[in-house]
Write an enzyme that holds these catalytic residues in place. Structure first.
Site, PDB file in Angstrom:
ATOM      1  CB  THR A   1      53.804 -21.607  20.060  1.00 13.20           C
ATOM      2  OG1 THR A   1      53.948 -20.403  20.324  1.00 13.20           O
ATOM      3  CG2 THR A   1      52.348 -22.180  20.303  1.00 13.20           C
TER       4      THR A   1
ATOM      5  CE  LYS B   1      58.308 -20.472  20.924  1.00 14.98           C
ATOM      6  NZ  LYS B   1      58.647 -19.195  20.165  1.00 14.98           N
TER       7      LYS B   1
ATOM      8  CG  ASP C   1      61.135 -19.170  17.112  1.00 17.17           C
ATOM      9  OD1 ASP C   1      60.149 -19.357  16.085  1.00 17.17           O
ATOM     10  OD2 ASP C   1      60.910 -19.123  18.197  1.00 17.17           O
TER      11      ASP C   1
ATOM     12  N   GLY D   1      64.710  -5.109  23.099  1.00 14.14           N
ATOM     13  CA  GLY D   1      63.987  -6.322  23.631  1.00 14.14           C
ATOM     14  C   GLY D   1      65.036  -7.074  24.314  1.00 14.14           C
ATOM     15  CB  ALA D   2      66.313  -8.289  27.145  1.00 16.75           C
TER      16      ALA D   2
ATOM     17  CB  ILE E   1      59.669 -10.061  15.565  1.00 12.56           C
ATOM     18  CG1 ILE E   1      59.555  -9.898  16.887  1.00 12.56           C
ATOM     19  CG2 ILE E   1      61.072 -10.065  15.031  1.00 12.56           C
ATOM     20  CD1 ILE E   1      59.854 -10.783  17.919  1.00 12.56           C
TER      21      ILE E   1
HETATM   22  P1  ATR Z   1      58.892 -12.852  24.145  1.00  6.72           P
HETATM   23  O1  ATR Z   1      59.250 -14.185  24.566  1.00  6.72           O
HETATM   24  O2  ATR Z   1      57.671 -12.693  23.228  1.00  6.72           O
HETATM   25  O3  ATR Z   1      60.362 -12.001  23.772  1.00  6.72           O
HETATM   26  P2  ATR Z   1      59.083 -11.804  27.027  1.00  6.72           P
HETATM   27  O4  ATR Z   1      60.099 -12.923  27.110  1.00  6.72           O
HETATM   28  O5  ATR Z   1      58.123 -11.655  28.114  1.00  6.72           O
HETATM   29  O6  ATR Z   1      58.515 -12.279  25.664  1.00  6.72           O
HETATM   30  O7  ATR Z   1      59.935 -10.630  26.661  1.00  6.72           O
HETATM   31  C1  ATR Z   1      59.249  -9.152  26.514  1.00  6.72           C
HETATM   32  C2  ATR Z   1      60.031  -8.294  25.948  1.00  6.72           C
HETATM   33  O8  ATR Z   1      59.231  -7.167  25.586  1.00  6.72           O
HETATM   34  C3  ATR Z   1      60.978  -7.783  26.914  1.00  6.72           C
HETATM   35  O9  ATR Z   1      62.218  -7.070  26.635  1.00  6.72           O
HETATM   36  C4  ATR Z   1      60.131  -6.697  27.704  1.00  6.72           C
HETATM   37  O10 ATR Z   1      61.046  -5.532  28.551  1.00  6.72           O
HETATM   38  P3  ATR Z   1      61.316  -5.995  29.894  1.00  6.72           P
HETATM   39  O11 ATR Z   1      62.387  -7.136  30.017  1.00  6.72           O
HETATM   40  O12 ATR Z   1      61.670  -4.716  30.476  1.00  6.72           O
HETATM   41  O13 ATR Z   1      60.268  -6.255  30.622  1.00  6.72           O
HETATM   42  C5  ATR Z   1      59.592  -6.009  26.530  1.00  6.72           C
HETATM   43  N1  ATR Z   1      58.308  -5.194  26.892  1.00  6.72           N
HETATM   44  C6  ATR Z   1      57.116  -5.763  27.229  1.00  6.72           C
HETATM   45  N2  ATR Z   1      56.268  -4.721  27.513  1.00  6.72           N
HETATM   46  C7  ATR Z   1      57.096  -3.523  27.029  1.00  6.72           C
HETATM   47  C8  ATR Z   1      56.782  -2.135  27.296  1.00  6.72           C
HETATM   48  N3  ATR Z   1      55.488  -1.815  27.635  1.00  6.72           N
HETATM   49  N4  ATR Z   1      57.702  -1.252  27.282  1.00  6.72           N
HETATM   50  C9  ATR Z   1      59.286  -1.625  27.008  1.00  6.72           C
HETATM   51  N5  ATR Z   1      59.425  -2.965  26.570  1.00  6.72           N
HETATM   52  C10 ATR Z   1      58.340  -3.682  26.747  1.00  6.72           C
END
Ligand code: ATR
Length: 277
Positions: free
Chosen positions: A63, A67, A103, A130-131, A219
């Site tokens: 984790t 990863k 996952d 999200g991305a 999720i």
């Molecule tokens: P994970 O592996 O858990 O998906 P990550 O790769 O850091 O973590 O991705 C976090 C996701 O949450 C991204 O889509 C991020 O948006 P950005 O790409 O614009 O950063 C989104 N995210 C985190 N905090 C956010 C917020 N306050 N509002 C909107 N999107 C958020």
């Protein structure tokens, strides 16, 4: 045979994985253990990996934050995990480490189990919020399962476009556009960390345009019923809880290690109760 499994990551002392896998062992009547093997990012990862090799595990989960880092220590990598660029499960077989990513497939299994009628129609429009890493795993599982009508909405459009490059049928919209067009999606999958404790009142988008026909899936599982799911439920939509992804990704990992697929119904209820406190 007595299986030896484990989890590497940081911080992981509160992980639910030992509880889940110990229940799987009981349920399948197999002998074994599942240990927490925390690796502090300040320590040498290479040294930790040689200690792990020497521990002769049958398999382990990986984790945050390892990863991606684990990949260079593998002997083989599964095609899906390679596409995603992240590994959460390693099978140790005949001295070789083989990496998988359970996952996304776990997420699809969880959704299929809860809403089979929705998941069967692959032409249904899906909205991914999200991305990041989690979105990537789920996107590849959706594509693998034949879904192509996918829209990604993300705060950073650049990141959304990078993810969308995985397939030429994927659309990208802003979070505001997604909010406006919400009624056009059959499934909305929330993959960001927004709404997670201690920020449980936060929501990545408002659901003011949601209709009862949509399934809203989050999720995040702490809290179990996020602010987003609460609003979706108030608006009469079907909701899908995040803890089931955790369970089904673990089920698929356990299957890779042992060849057995544990039954989930009781565990699902048990985990839900634990998370509800
Ligand atoms: P994970 O592996 O858990 O998906 P990550 O790769 O850091 O973590 O991705 C976090 C996701 O949450 C991204 O889509 C991020 O948006 P950005 O790409 O614009 O950063 C989104 N995210 C985190 N905090 C956010 C917020 N306050 N509002 C909107 N999107 C958020």
């Amino acid at each position: 045979m007595t299986y030896k499994f484990g989890l590497i990551g940081y911080p992981i002392t509160h992980s639910l994985s030992p509880w889940i896998h110990e229940n799987f062992l009981k349920e399948t009547e197999l002998k074994g253990s599942y240990s927490i093997l925390e690796i502090n990012p300040e320590d040498s990862f290479t040294e930790a990996m040689s200690n792990l090799k020497a521990a002769n595990l049958d398999g382990f989960n990986v984790t945050v934050p390892y990863k991606e880092k684990i990949i260079e220590y593998l002997d083989e990598i599964d095609e899906q995990a390679e596409k995603i660029g992240a590994v959460n499960t390693v099978l140790c077989q005949h001295g070789k480490w083989i990496g998988y990513n359970t996952d996304g497939i776990g997420y699809m299994r969880a959704l299929l189990n809860r809403y089979p009628e929705v998941v069967i129609d692959q032409n249904e429009p899906v909205l991914l919020l999200g991305a990041g890493g989690a979105a990537k795993g789920i996107l590849h599982a959706l594509l693998y399962n034949g879904y192509e009508n996918i829209t990604i909405a993300n705060r950073s459009l650049k990141r959304a476009h990078e993810l969308a490059a995985a397939h030429d049928t994927i659309n990208v919209v802003t979070l505001e556009q997604a909010e406006e067009e919400l009624a056009s999606y059959a499934i909305v999958i929330q993959t960001t960390s927004v709404g997670m404790k201690p920020h449980e009142t936060d929501q990545v988008i408002s659901l003011k345009n949601l209709t009862e026909a949509t399934v809203v899936s989050d999720i995040v599982y702490q809290p179990l019923k996020t602010a987003l799911l609460q609003e979706a439920e108030q608006r009469g939509a079907r909701i899908h809880f995040g803890h089931s992804m955790l369970l089904y990704q673990a089920q698929y990992a356990f299957e890779i290690w042992t060849g057995k697929r544990p039954e989930m119904d009781e565990l699902d209820e048990g985990l839900k109760k634990q998370l509800e406190g």
